[in-house]
Scaffold this active site. Structure first.
Site, PDB file in Angstrom:
ATOM      1  CG  ASN A  80     -38.441 100.352  92.280  1.00 54.80           C
ATOM      2  OD1 ASN A  80     -38.167 100.824  93.388  1.00 54.80           O
ATOM      3  ND2 ASN A  80     -38.300  99.047  92.003  1.00 54.80           N
ATOM      4  CG  PHE A  99     -37.455 100.051 102.024  1.00 59.73           C
ATOM      5  CD1 PHE A  99     -37.857  99.185 101.023  1.00 59.73           C
ATOM      6  CD2 PHE A  99     -36.472  99.623 102.911  1.00 59.73           C
ATOM      7  CE1 PHE A  99     -37.293  97.919 100.897  1.00 59.73           C
ATOM      8  CE2 PHE A  99     -35.907  98.358 102.799  1.00 59.73           C
ATOM      9  CZ  PHE A  99     -36.313  97.511 101.797  1.00 59.73           C
ATOM     10  CG  ASN A 140     -36.401  93.580 100.674  1.00 59.26           C
ATOM     11  OD1 ASN A 140     -35.314  93.369 100.158  1.00 59.26           O
ATOM     12  ND2 ASN A 140     -37.311  94.359 100.119  1.00 59.26           N
ATOM     13  CB  SER A 143     -34.392  97.020  98.473  1.00 60.27           C
ATOM     14  OG  SER A 143     -34.562  98.269  97.822  1.00 60.27           O
ATOM     15  CG  ASN A 199     -34.116 101.308  94.793  1.00 62.57           C
ATOM     16  OD1 ASN A 199     -33.271 101.617  93.959  1.00 62.57           O
ATOM     17  ND2 ASN A 199     -35.174 100.577  94.501  1.00 62.57           N
ATOM     18  CB  THR A 200     -32.279 101.082 101.504  1.00 63.74           C
ATOM     19  OG1 THR A 200     -33.673 101.384 101.357  1.00 63.74           O
ATOM     20  CG2 THR A 200     -31.812 101.531 102.879  1.00 63.74           C
ATOM     21  CE  LYS A 232     -38.189  90.129  96.301  1.00 62.80           C
ATOM     22  NZ  LYS A 232     -39.436  90.893  96.108  1.00 62.80           N
ATOM     23  CG  ASN A 279     -35.535  92.962  95.560  1.00 66.44           C
ATOM     24  OD1 ASN A 279     -36.124  93.693  94.764  1.00 66.44           O
ATOM     25  ND2 ASN A 279     -35.611  93.141  96.870  1.00 66.44           N
ATOM     26  CB  THR A 280     -35.056  95.092  91.216  1.00 62.86           C
ATOM     27  OG1 THR A 280     -34.503  95.766  92.356  1.00 62.86           O
ATOM     28  CG2 THR A 280     -36.574  95.119  91.295  1.00 62.86           C
ATOM     29  CB  SER A 304     -42.565  94.213  86.476  1.00 57.82           C
ATOM     30  OG  SER A 304     -41.791  94.750  87.527  1.00 57.82           O
TER      31      SER A 304
END
Length: 355
Positions: free
Chosen positions: A110, A114, A169, A172, A174-175, A210, A239-240, A311
Site C-alpha cells: 500500500n 495517511f 507512528n 510509515s 508513504n509520507t 511503532k 510497520n511495513t 493483511s
C-alpha cells in the site's frame, strides 16, 4: 471459513482492492458479518501497559482508518483494536491506485499516505462507539505540515480522551521523510512532547511507539535507548517494509509498504533484537505477517507480549481471528502453559541468530 465467507472473499478479490476494502467496512457497519464477541480463556488473558486484554491478538492500524466500525471490530474476537492513522486535518492521501494484492506471496503493498477524515471527525466517532475491548488511535502527521511533531500532539489532544492507548507512528514509508523521526535526537524530542501531552489528558493513557522493519542494528539500538529513557509504555514492531526480497506476484514492483507473509521473518528478527536491547523493561507488540496461531506464538516467543494482524484478513476473512485464538489456546493447553505470558521471549536467541 464458512461457505458464505469463502464466496464473499472470492467476490472481493475480483474487485479493485480499495473498493473491496470499502465494501468490507460497509458490511461490518450494516451488521452483515457474524461476530463471535471477545475470545478469551485463563491461558489467553493478559495485561500489557496496564491494559487488561481478553487475549493477546489485536487488529493493527490501517483497516479502520476513520473509526467507522469500532463497535463491530471489538466484537470480532480481537483482544484490542487500533484505528487510524489520524492526522490533525483531513487529507486525501496519495493518488489511486495505491493498494495492491500479491496473491502468490500472500502479501499486500500500500501507498495510501495517511488518507483519513481528520482528528476531529475520528474523535467524534470514537466518542460514540460501543467497545468491548481496549481501543487505540494511531497518531500521524499531515503530509504538508510545517511541524510534524506538533501534529502528533494535536491528534493526541483531540482523540486521546476517547481511546485507551495511542501509538506514535514514525514508521510509515508513504509520507516523505516521516521515517527521519526515528533518529535519536528527533525521536527523543517527539516522545518527550507526546508524553507531556498525554499527562495533560484527564485520563492519561499508555503511549506506544511503532517502528520500521528496515532499521539497522545500530538504529534499533538507538530506538531502544531512546524508548527506555522516555516515558512511553511499549513498542510496536513493526510497520511495513520497503524490501522486496523473493516476491513472485505481478505487483511486486509497486512503490509503497509491503505487509503480510513476506514481512514475517524480517519483522520478527527486529522484534527479537529489540526485546534483547530493552531487556524486558518495555512490553513489545509484534506485528508483521501473522496469519496463524503458530506465527502468533513465534512472535511471542521472540519477545512480544501481544501481537497484531491485518493483511492476513485480506486472504482469510475475519473468521481467522477466533480460529487463531482457539488454536493458540489449544496449543497452550496441550503444553501445560497456564498463561501465555510465560512464553514471552523464550525463543528470542534463535530469532536473533536468524535460524
Amino acid at each position: 471459513m464458512s461457505i458464505i465467507e469463502t464466496a464473499g472473499l472470492w467476490l472481493l478479490h475480483r474487485m479493485d482492492p480499495e473498493r473491496a476494502h470499502g465494501l468490507s467496512i460497509r458490511a461490518l457497519r450494516l451488521g452483515l458479518v457474524p461476530l463471535p464477541g471477545p475470545v478469551t480463556s485463563p491461558r489467553l488473558a493478559t495485561t500489557i501497559a496496564g491494559l487488561d486484554l481478553p487475549n493477546p491478538l489485536g487488529l493493527a492500524a490501517g483497516y479502520d482508518k476513520n473509526a467507522e466500525v469500532v463497535g463491530p471490530l471489538t466484537r470480532a474476537g480481537f483482544g484490542f483494536v487500533e484505528v487510524g492513522a489520524a492526522t490533525p486535518r483531513p487529507q486525501p492521501g496519495n493518488p489511486r491506485p495505491r493498494l495492491f494484492r500479491l496473491p502468490e506471496d500472500r502479501g499486500v503493498i500500500n501507498r495510501f499516505g495517511f488518507n483519513n477524515d481528520g482528528a476531529e471527525a475520528i474523535a467524534s466517532r470514537l466518542s460514540r462507539a460501543r467497545r468491548d475491548v481496549p481501543v487505540g488511535i494511531n497518531l500521524g502527521a499531515n503530509k504538508d505540515s510545517d511541524d510534524r511533531a506538533a501534529d502528533y500532539l494535536q491528534v493526541l489532544r483531540v482523540c486521546g480522551p476517547h481511546v485507551d492507548f495511542a501509538t506514535v507512528n514514525v514508521s510509515s514509508p508513504n509520507t516523505e521523510r516521516l521515517r527521519d523521526l526515528q533518529g535519536r535526537e528527533a525521536l527523543s524530542a517527539l516522545l518527550a512532547g507526546v508524553t507531556a501531552a498525554r499527562d495533560d489528558l484527564a485520563r492519561p493513557i499508555p503511549i506506544f511507539l511503532k517502528i520500521a522493519p528496515d532499521l539497522t542494528p545500530a538504529e534499533i539500538e538507538d530506538v531502544a535507548e531512546v524508548a527506555l529513557s522516555s516515558r512511553i509504555d511499549g513498542i510496536i514492531a513493526t510497520n511495513t517494509t520497503l524490501a522486496r526480497d523473493g516476491l513472485r506476484s505481478a505487483h511486486a514492483g509497486e512503490k509503497g509498504g509491503l505487509s503480510g507473509a513476506p514481512l514475517f521473518e524480517r519483522s520478527t528478527r527486529v522484534l527479537a533484537r529489540l526485546s534483547a536491547m530493552t531487556r524486558g523493561r518495555l512490553p513489545l507488540i509484534g506485528v508483521g505477517g501473522v496469519g496463524s496461531a503458530e506465527e502468533a506464538l513465534q512472535k511471542i516467543l521472540a519477545g512480544a507480549s501481544a501481537v497484531q494482524l491485518y493483511s492476513a484478513l485480506v486472504w482469510n476473512g475475519l473468521s481467522l481471528v477466533p480460529r487463531i485464538l482457539h488454536d493458540l489456546d489449544a496449543m497452550l493447553e496441550r503444553d501445560g502453559i497456564a498463561n501465555i505470558s510465560e512464553l514471552v521471549g523464550q525463543d528470542r536467541a534463535r530469532w536473533m541468530k536468524g535460524d
